[in-house]
Motif scaffolding. Structure first.
Motif, PDB file in Angstrom:
ATOM      1  N   LEU A  27       0.825  -1.207   0.000  1.00 24.96           N
ATOM      2  CA  LEU A  27       0.000   0.000   0.000  1.00 24.96           C
ATOM      3  C   LEU A  27       0.863   1.263   0.000  1.00 24.96           C
ATOM      4  O   LEU A  27       0.534   2.252  -0.659  1.00 24.96           O
ATOM      5  CB  LEU A  27      -0.925   0.007   1.224  1.00 24.96           C
ATOM      6  N   MET A  28       1.954   1.236   0.741  1.00 27.36           N
ATOM      7  CA  MET A  28       2.840   2.397   0.768  1.00 27.36           C
ATOM      8  C   MET A  28       3.490   2.624  -0.605  1.00 27.36           C
ATOM      9  O   MET A  28       3.694   3.762  -1.020  1.00 27.36           O
ATOM     10  CB  MET A  28       3.934   2.215   1.831  1.00 27.36           C
ATOM     11  N   ILE A  29       3.807   1.534  -1.313  1.00 31.41           N
ATOM     12  CA  ILE A  29       4.360   1.668  -2.666  1.00 31.41           C
ATOM     13  C   ILE A  29       3.329   2.322  -3.584  1.00 31.41           C
ATOM     14  O   ILE A  29       3.644   3.226  -4.376  1.00 31.41           O
ATOM     15  CB  ILE A  29       4.780   0.295  -3.223  1.00 31.41           C
ATOM     16  N   ALA A  30       2.076   1.882  -3.474  1.00 32.00           N
ATOM     17  CA  ALA A  30       1.017   2.463  -4.300  1.00 32.00           C
ATOM     18  C   ALA A  30       0.817   3.938  -3.981  1.00 32.00           C
ATOM     19  O   ALA A  30       0.624   4.767  -4.880  1.00 32.00           O
ATOM     20  CB  ALA A  30      -0.287   1.693  -4.093  1.00 32.00           C
ATOM     21  N   MET A  31       0.868   4.284  -2.702  1.00 32.28           N
ATOM     22  CA  MET A  31       0.722   5.686  -2.309  1.00 32.28           C
ATOM     23  C   MET A  31       1.875   6.519  -2.863  1.00 32.28           C
ATOM     24  O   MET A  31       1.672   7.641  -3.335  1.00 32.28           O
ATOM     25  CB  MET A  31       0.677   5.806  -0.790  1.00 32.28           C
ATOM     26  N   MET A  32       3.077   5.953  -2.832  1.00 33.37           N
ATOM     27  CA  MET A  32       4.230   6.671  -3.358  1.00 33.37           C
ATOM     28  C   MET A  32       4.080   6.915  -4.856  1.00 33.37           C
ATOM     29  O   MET A  32       4.467   7.975  -5.362  1.00 33.37           O
ATOM     30  CB  MET A  32       5.511   5.895  -3.069  1.00 33.37           C
ATOM     31  N   LEU A  33       3.505   5.950  -5.575  1.00 37.15           N
ATOM     32  CA  LEU A  33       3.280   6.135  -7.011  1.00 37.15           C
ATOM     33  C   LEU A  33       2.434   7.375  -7.259  1.00 37.15           C
ATOM     34  O   LEU A  33       2.733   8.194  -8.135  1.00 37.15           O
ATOM     35  CB  LEU A  33       2.576   4.906  -7.591  1.00 37.15           C
ATOM     36  N   ALA A  34       1.351   7.500  -6.484  1.00 39.31           N
ATOM     37  CA  ALA A  34       0.435   8.619  -6.684  1.00 39.31           C
ATOM     38  C   ALA A  34       1.080   9.946  -6.327  1.00 39.31           C
ATOM     39  O   ALA A  34       0.880  10.952  -7.016  1.00 39.31           O
ATOM     40  CB  ALA A  34      -0.832   8.409  -5.850  1.00 39.31           C
ATOM     41  N   VAL A 130      -5.739   2.968  -0.614  1.00 42.68           N
ATOM     42  CA  VAL A 130      -4.811   2.792   0.502  1.00 42.68           C
ATOM     43  C   VAL A 130      -5.504   3.089   1.827  1.00 42.68           C
ATOM     44  O   VAL A 130      -5.455   2.290   2.773  1.00 42.68           O
ATOM     45  CB  VAL A 130      -3.576   3.698   0.322  1.00 42.68           C
ATOM     46  N   MET A 131      -6.158   4.244   1.909  1.00 40.23           N
ATOM     47  CA  MET A 131      -6.780   4.649   3.168  1.00 40.23           C
ATOM     48  C   MET A 131      -7.932   3.722   3.557  1.00 40.23           C
ATOM     49  O   MET A 131      -8.092   3.362   4.732  1.00 40.23           O
ATOM     50  CB  MET A 131      -7.285   6.091   3.053  1.00 40.23           C
TER      51      MET A 131
END
Length: 531
Positions: A27-34, A130-131
């Protein structure tokens, strides 16, 4: 040991099971992408324009992405609530990666703008997913301890984005600014597919297409007003007035329709919770202030204090570092005590004071002093950034977790649009006024088209003109931060009226005391995990 047994044993030991930790990493990787995307692309834009041309359409590369992200955010949240969080989240990642790959292959500016819109559609589901998934997996009482992870990703993205973008563009070419998303996204997809197991949902209700259309039109009009107002068109121009009229009409129609829709995109009953409404207001203000600060602080330090533009992300380190530390402390205290009201109140106060201190900066302010002022703002943001999402999610039932997450994210996004537009308009107006007063002739003409100059262009100006420009930028930031301080007062006032509903779930004292009748179902009942 089965996954369910592992989860139970880990809960007894006071920690999350390994599978949950793997999901959180994905999830943190996905958030970083955004979060990284726009910051990386911003650094690469001069090179992109040099190869593709279309300078007159440059702003649309960012605007198309922002519009698609803001418009799709509420829809992604509702889709997760209706059909399951995992499927909608993975779909948003796939769409984001398709948009990234197509953007990297764009052959002209028109294609790039269109592909960036596709990328933005996917990005709208990343933050919400993510949230909402964290809201599903982690009991409210325990979510505080993960605030540091989320704040760390945000700080890393803001600091590292420009540096990573510059490095990739210089060494691999601008197309890899988009392609770099693909391996990271694939890693996140594999981890989520293998480890995340949430209950599947099958809603028989139809998607609220009329509501989605009205909300999309309203959000699009708002973003275009804040993007074009004072730049492409005068604030009082017919085009801006038309957009304002369209936006107001669409949003009024949206609110009316939500009272009639069988499965509304943004059910209005969630706003009956005082805490949810207050968190939406505070989130809007945090977005307003944060993106305004990250825009004008590097500009001030480059133009007035002579800092290098190459390391502009590092200039924000005092603010982002303070935000990270405070967010971690706030999360731990919230988890250990179950209490959280003190943080919105303290955050609103610190943010107000910090922005006022930033408004006092002039041409003689040292970097050390400005760093201290930024740290005060960072302390305030750290108290507010994740607490707003935590309290908002704690204020609704589990079935509305997605729309609560998407609504809070949307208000923060809209706040950032308004902050950049309004603070930017005030800044530009003040810079041009001071330049007109202090510089004449060629000096005034050198800056009348833009309120910003590159370091090289600034050094090339005559000493008198350069001094005038530095005073103008100082005056502009004074007005922008003073406005930000006034707006931050509203966050403090809203925080005072927050009702401290106990956070239920795991934690040292989670079972102490009677249940609060005012708490939503999600706060009264433990989250049943199938991870």
């Amino acid at each position: 040991m089965t996954e369910k047994t592992e989860a139970a044993a880990a809960a007894d030991a006071g920690k999350q099971p390994r599978s949950v930790r793997v999901v959180l990493l994905a999830l943190m990787i996905a958030m970083m992408l955004a979060m990284l995307d726009n910051m990386i692309i911003g650094t690469a834009m001069p090179t992109i324009v040099g190869e593709l041309g279309g300078l007159e359409h440059l702003s649309w590369v960012v605007t198309a992405y922002t519009l698609a992200t803001a418009a799709s955010t509420p829809l992604w949240g509702k889709l997760g609530d209706m059909y399951g969080r995992k499927g909608s989240f993975m779909t948003s990642i796939v769409i984001f990666l398709i948009g990234s790959a197509l953007s990297g292959m764009a052959q002209d500016m028109g294609q790039l703008i269109g592909f960036r819109a596709i990328q933005g559609l996917g990005a709208g589901g990343l933050m919400v997913g993510v949230m909402a998934i964290i809201g599903d997996l982690i009991p409210p009482r325990e979510r505080g301890k993960y605030q540091g992870m989320i704040a760390g990703v945000m700080a890393l993205s803001m600091i590292g984005g420009p540096l990573v973008g510059g490095t990739i563009t210089d060494n691999w070419g601008w197309r890899w600014s988009f392609y770099i998303n693909i391996p990271l996204g694939v890693i996140a997809l594999i981890a989520i597919s293998a480890v995340l197991h949430l209950p599947k949902k099958r809603s028989k209700a139809r998607i609220d297409y009329p509501g989605a259309a009205l909300l999309t039109i309203g959000i699009t009009a708002i973003v275009l007003v804040t993007t074009w107002g004072g730049t492409e068109y005068a604030w009082t121009s017919a085009r801006i007035m038309e957009l304002i009229g369209i936006g107001v009409a669409a949003l009024v129609g949206f609110v009316f329709w939500q009272t009639r829709a069988a499965e509304p995109i943004m059910p209005l009953h969630i706003f009956r919770s005082r805490n949810f409404t207050l968190m939406s207001i505070i989130g809007f203000i945090v977005g307003f202030v944060m993106f305004g600060a990250t825009l004008f602080l590097p500009l001030y330090q480059q133009a007035v204090q002579g800092a290098s533009a190459t390391n502009s992300g590092l200039l924000l380190l005092p603010m982002l570092g303070a935000m990270l530390v405070t967010s971690m402390v706030a999360g731990r205290v919230t988890t250990n005590t179950g209490r959280y009201k003190i943080f919105p109140v303290a955050g609103g106060a610190l943010m107000t004071v910090g922005l006022f201190l930033l408004s006092t900066m002039d041409t003689d302010t040292t970097r050390f002093t400005s760093g201290l002022y930024m740290a005060v703002v960072g302390l305030g943001m750290g108290c507010l950034m994740q607490i707003t999402m935590l309290v908002a999610q704690n204020s609704v039932e589990m079935k509305d977790m997605g729309v609560a997450s998407s609504s809070t994210t949307l208000f923060r996004t809209l706040g950032s649009s308004f902050g950049v537009a309004i603070m930017g308009a005030l800044f530009n107006h003040r810079v041009q006024d001071v330049m007109a007063e202090r510089a004449t002739g060629a000096g005034a003409k050198a800056t009348e088209q833009s309120a910003t100059l590159t370091a090289d262009a600034l050094n090339a100006l005559p000493a008198a003109v350069r001094d005038a420009y530095q005073h103008a930028v100082s005056s502009g930031t004074h007005g922008a931060f003073l406005l930000g301080s006034a707006v931050a007062v509203l966050a403090l006032v809203a925080a005072v009226f927050v009702k401290e509903v106990p956070l239920k779930g795991a934690g040292p004292k989670a079972a102490d005391g009677p249940a609060d009748d005012d708490a939503p179902a999600s706060a009264k009942e433990p989250v049943t995990e199938t991870v």
